[in-house]
Design a protein around this motif. Structure first.
Motif, short mmCIF file in Angstrom:
data_model
loop_
_atom_site.label_atom_id
_atom_site.label_comp_id
_atom_site.label_asym_id
_atom_site.label_seq_id
_atom_site.Cartn_x
_atom_site.Cartn_y
_atom_site.Cartn_z
N ALA A 1 0.85 -1.19 0.00
CA ALA A 1 0.00 0.00 0.00
C ALA A 1 0.88 1.24 0.00
N ARG A 2 0.61 2.15 -0.92
CA ARG A 2 1.40 3.38 -1.03
C ARG A 2 0.44 4.54 -1.26
N LEU A 3 0.82 5.72 -0.77
CA LEU A 3 -0.03 6.89 -0.95
C LEU A 3 0.75 8.02 -1.62
N GLY A 4 0.24 8.49 -2.74
CA GLY A 4 0.82 9.65 -3.41
C GLY A 4 -0.23 10.74 -3.48
N VAL A 5 0.09 11.92 -3.01
CA VAL A 5 -0.90 13.00 -2.95
C VAL A 5 -0.32 14.27 -3.57
N ILE A 6 -1.13 14.91 -4.40
CA ILE A 6 -0.75 16.20 -4.98
C ILE A 6 -1.74 17.26 -4.56
N GLY B 1 5.99 26.50 -9.06
CA GLY B 1 5.13 25.35 -8.75
C GLY B 1 4.37 24.82 -9.95
N GLN B 2 5.03 24.82 -11.10
CA GLN B 2 4.36 24.33 -12.31
C GLN B 2 3.92 22.86 -12.15
N LEU B 3 2.68 22.58 -12.54
CA LEU B 3 2.13 21.24 -12.38
C LEU B 3 1.48 20.80 -13.69
N VAL B 4 2.16 19.92 -14.40
CA VAL B 4 1.63 19.39 -15.66
C VAL B 4 1.56 17.86 -15.57
N ARG B 5 2.72 17.24 -15.38
CA ARG B 5 2.77 15.78 -15.34
C ARG B 5 1.93 15.21 -14.21
N GLY B 6 1.94 15.89 -13.08
CA GLY B 6 1.17 15.39 -11.94
C GLY B 6 -0.31 15.30 -12.26
N LEU B 7 -0.82 16.32 -12.99
CA LEU B 7 -2.24 16.31 -13.36
C LEU B 7 -2.50 15.29 -14.47
N ASP B 8 -1.56 15.20 -15.44
CA ASP B 8 -1.79 14.33 -16.59
C ASP B 8 -1.58 12.86 -16.25
N PRO C 1 -3.28 10.67 -11.80
CA PRO C 1 -4.45 9.83 -11.52
C PRO C 1 -4.26 8.37 -11.98
N ALA C 2 -3.66 8.18 -13.18
CA ALA C 2 -3.45 6.82 -13.66
C ALA C 2 -2.45 6.07 -12.79
N LEU C 3 -1.59 6.81 -12.11
CA LEU C 3 -0.61 6.19 -11.20
C LEU C 3 -1.20 5.96 -9.81
N GLY C 4 -2.49 6.29 -9.67
CA GLY C 4 -3.15 6.05 -8.39
C GLY C 4 -2.98 7.20 -7.40
N TRP C 5 -2.42 8.33 -7.88
CA TRP C 5 -2.22 9.44 -6.96
C TRP C 5 -3.53 10.18 -6.70
N THR C 6 -3.62 10.76 -5.52
CA THR C 6 -4.80 11.52 -5.14
C THR C 6 -4.53 13.00 -5.38
N ILE C 7 -5.44 13.66 -6.10
CA ILE C 7 -5.29 15.10 -6.33
C ILE C 7 -6.19 15.84 -5.34
N VAL C 8 -5.58 16.64 -4.48
CA VAL C 8 -6.34 17.41 -3.50
C VAL C 8 -6.77 18.72 -4.15
N SER C 9 -8.04 18.99 -4.14
CA SER C 9 -8.52 20.32 -4.55
C SER C 9 -8.60 21.19 -3.29
#
Lengths: 329, 329
Positions: free
Chosen positions: B274-279, B298-305, B308-316
């Motif tokens: 179990a691993r947790l990745g959060v942006i 703080g440019q964010l492109v790859r993290g958004l693209d 999600p497919a890598l299972g990361w959680t995007i915090v709004s």
């Protein structure tokens, strides 16, 4: 209700606070005498709430050299023995590697020829045997070596050559709220494989010399690769630098055995407040090894000449320790 | 007697074990929803004894980027604001320093001219404002700055711009046996002055970029001097390298906000178990700032693209957080 809760909490605290009293000897492998008394007095001084020398647990940082301080270092640093064993295994698989003089000498077990290659040769030996692989691969190779390698004269695994009185000291300090750190000239990734089991020190509390590394994604799998370039040499004046870099706090106790530890003890003990500087003196040829001023490994001159005037405690392995290594298993 | 002791010990343990149950919300500043649920589910999975995803406390390593993840980073990195303020103070004392274009621009508060000096100019600014002094002197200068400096638009001290929900998250993880680390592109000695108070993270759990240092004895007093040379850049692929160098263990949870954190999250979440990745996505112009793909900071492109497919959680920040900063004090 509130009073009963407070009383219960105090009782709980009393149960969980480590008991250090006259009845239980926290350092049973140390002979009674001035050395042991100084160590215990220091620990009591910095842990007595309200005392003039009290230090908060978060600042109770104790740093330990490894080679010659926590385990033996004769007839050669154990990591050099590892490098030689690995050179043998690598040359057996790939004879081309013997074209390098240091690799050839190491693979042949010819120490005289190996030393003749000088610093350049030793650097080459370390580069070939320690780098060019991932950190996971390296850790596994060290793990396998630790299981099988034998010390040449003690005839048992290197990990059985840790000093019992020093392990007691580590446990004693931790029981008194210290965090214990290894600050070694040895390779940090070599040490981290074994320090938890040997000393109860987790990987993140090991400071050591290091190779540069590089993050790569290979076939979709991230790895960290060890490069044949020196990143940091954690020895002599490098030790306070390493302490500042990795810990970010000035220690209150430092333990070493050679002049490679001089600056670490100086940095630790020259700050105001109660400070402890300890040098382990190898004067026990019968049970371990006896060497100091003239030794090529673990040379100790300044520590003996200047240490006492600086308030440092010199541990005589012969007189102060009841035992050196644990009984062979 | 023995039974009563056991009963008492159980009671004590119950009192000291952090209570995480349905009645107490460990993350009160997080809105209920899938983001919070995923974080809590992860923590429960790795802390449930006997569960398939259980991780021993010693291996519960969580790493956090700082700028943009634990506190704000607009309109400029806070450490750059520090450098500019220090350039002003230094030039006021010694006008000669304004001969350097970056120092002149910074001292004049002319951001356009400062940025025009490019990477070389910024490196010069950092060298002059951050080095050539001892580590103790530098820490004191940062401490003094933190006390007085004000954020240009929020009009309060920078240290009041830490994110309340993230501080809760740090506390929640620690209450569940995690060790929490900061892994920042910022300067490690800049951060260490404030992380304990801001985040409950002690100096030895801060990994950051660093200048080379040198140990010296000046008039009998040892000091560590900051040199105008880069030692380590803890950003992008440097972050897993820094994690390996300083922690020596692979984390199980990683928190970032920009593509500078991509490799750190990749290294953390691509290991088995179990691993947790959060942006943290800055999408809250009303309460903080809104920026991602086109931002210079703080440019964010790859993290958004790819996240999600890598299972990361995007915090709004807008939808997931009840509050951003604490109320001004």
């Amino acid at each position: 209700m509130f009073r009963r809760l407070v009383a219960l909490l105090s009782l709980c605290a009393a149960l969980f606070v480590p008991a250090v009293n006259a009845q239980t000897d926290p350092l049973p492998s140390w002979n009674d005498g001035p050395t042991k008394a100084r160590i215990v007095a220091f620990v009591q001084a910095v842990t007595t709430p309200g005392g003039k020398d009290f230090v908060a647990p978060a600042d109770r940082i104790a740093v330990f050299d490894n080679d010659g301080t926590l385990w033996s270092e004769q007839p050669m640093y154990f990591q050099l023995a590892f490098a030689i064993d690995r050179a043998k295994a690598m040359v057996a698989k790939n004879p081309e590697l013997a074209k390098q003089p240091a690799m050839r000498a190491a693979a042949a077990g010819d120490m005289k020829a190996l030393l003749a290659t000088g610093e350049k040769g030793l650097a080459e030996l370390l580069a070939v045997t320690h780098t060019g692989i991932t950190t996971d691969e390296f850790a596994q190779i060290v793990r396998d070596w630790v299981k099988t390698a034998q010390h040449p004269t003690a005839k048992r695994p290197y990990t059985q050559l840790a000093f019992v009185p020093m392990r007691e000291l580590l446990d004693y300090l931790r029981a008194n709220g210290f965090s214990t750190w290894i600050v070694s000239g040895g390779g940090v990734e070599f040490l981290r494989v074994m320090t938890e089991e040997l000393y109860g020190v987790p990987p993140q509390q090991v400071v050591g010399s290091s190779a540069q590394t590089k993050y790569e994604v290979r076939n979709g799998k991230p790895v960290i690769v060890r490069l044949p370039k020196v990143d940091f040499v954690n020895d002599k004046a490098g030790k306070p630098v390493g302490i500042n870099k990795f810990i970010g706090k000035r220690p209150i106790a430092a333990f070493g055995n050679s002049d490679g530890d001089f600056e670490m003890l100086q940095w630790t003990t020259s700050a105001p407040g109660a400070r402890l500087g300890v040098i382990v003196h190898h004067d026990d040829a019968a049970r371990e090894f006896a060497y100091d001023r003239k030794s090529h490994i673990g040379q100790l001159v300044r520590g003996l000449d200047e240490g006492p005037a600086l308030g440092w405690t010199i541990v005589s392995m012969k007189d102060d320790w009841k035992s050196v290594w644990a009984a062979p298993r």
